[in-house]
Scaffold this motif. Sequence first.
Motif, PDB file in Angstrom:
ATOM      1  N   LYS A  31      34.965  14.673-108.156  1.00  0.00           N
ATOM      2  CA  LYS A  31      35.232  16.093-108.332  1.00  0.00           C
ATOM      3  C   LYS A  31      34.497  16.879-107.264  1.00  0.00           C
ATOM      4  O   LYS A  31      33.562  16.371-106.641  1.00  0.00           O
ATOM      5  CB  LYS A  31      34.796  16.548-109.719  1.00  0.00           C
ATOM      6  CG  LYS A  31      33.266  16.518-109.885  1.00  0.00           C
ATOM      7  CD  LYS A  31      32.791  16.693-111.278  1.00  0.00           C
ATOM      8  CE  LYS A  31      32.545  15.481-112.082  1.00  0.00           C
ATOM      9  NZ  LYS A  31      31.887  14.331-111.515  1.00  0.00           N
TER      10      LYS A  31
ATOM     11  N   ASP B  42      39.543  17.735-106.643  1.00  0.00           N
ATOM     12  CA  ASP B  42      40.141  18.031-107.942  1.00  0.00           C
ATOM     13  C   ASP B  42      41.599  17.567-108.021  1.00  0.00           C
ATOM     14  O   ASP B  42      42.226  17.655-109.069  1.00  0.00           O
ATOM     15  CB  ASP B  42      40.049  19.532-108.237  1.00  0.00           C
ATOM     16  CG  ASP B  42      40.672  20.391-107.145  1.00  0.00           C
ATOM     17  OD1 ASP B  42      40.983  19.871-106.054  1.00  0.00           O
ATOM     18  OD2 ASP B  42      40.841  21.599-107.376  1.00  0.00           O
TER      19      ASP B  42
ATOM     20  N   GLU C 129      33.930  22.685-102.224  1.00  0.00           N
ATOM     21  CA  GLU C 129      35.290  22.837-102.733  1.00  0.00           C
ATOM     22  C   GLU C 129      36.364  22.509-101.695  1.00  0.00           C
ATOM     23  O   GLU C 129      37.486  22.157-102.061  1.00  0.00           O
ATOM     24  CB  GLU C 129      35.509  24.261-103.277  1.00  0.00           C
ATOM     25  CG  GLU C 129      34.685  24.583-104.501  1.00  0.00           C
ATOM     26  CD  GLU C 129      33.233  24.998-104.209  1.00  0.00           C
ATOM     27  OE1 GLU C 129      32.862  25.133-103.018  1.00  0.00           O
ATOM     28  OE2 GLU C 129      32.475  25.168-105.180  1.00  0.00           O
TER      29      GLU C 129
END
Length: 152
Positions: free
Chosen positions: A58, A69, A64
């Motif tokens: 994750k 994800d 990010e």
Amino acid sequence: MTIDEIIGYIAALGGVLTVRPGPGDGSPEIAWGDTFFYYAPDGEVPARTQPFATIVTKDYPGDERSRLDRPGTFRVNIAVGAEIFQAWTGHSPRETNTNSDDPSAADTVIAHPVYATAGWLAVVDPGPGTAQAVREMLRTAHDRARSRSRRH
């Protein structure tokens, strides 16, 4: 390569403690589902040391752009040290600009999006293009961790 194949390969290197945090073990929830590898022939997490490799499933805060994800996506992270890092990237870990790499690119060796300056490389969803390189880098990281352990 699958997560289980990587875990099996690392375990076969010898002296490896594989830590898989989960509910009820006191680990932070963010780590649940990930895997951490230490050189620890005594079976105890070594004091004051980092794992020599990890598998994350994750995105962590600040990471990010890796887009972990996505269903079935994971990244293997490997502490290879400055020499191997430079061989793969063409520059020293201290000169790293991780904004130039696409941290979500699959089956590609990249400077780790967060820990590149510490000599870490990473591969999202290792496949035919990187499987042999991942094995070699894992062996190198294990050897480095074993050597550090013997010095202490």
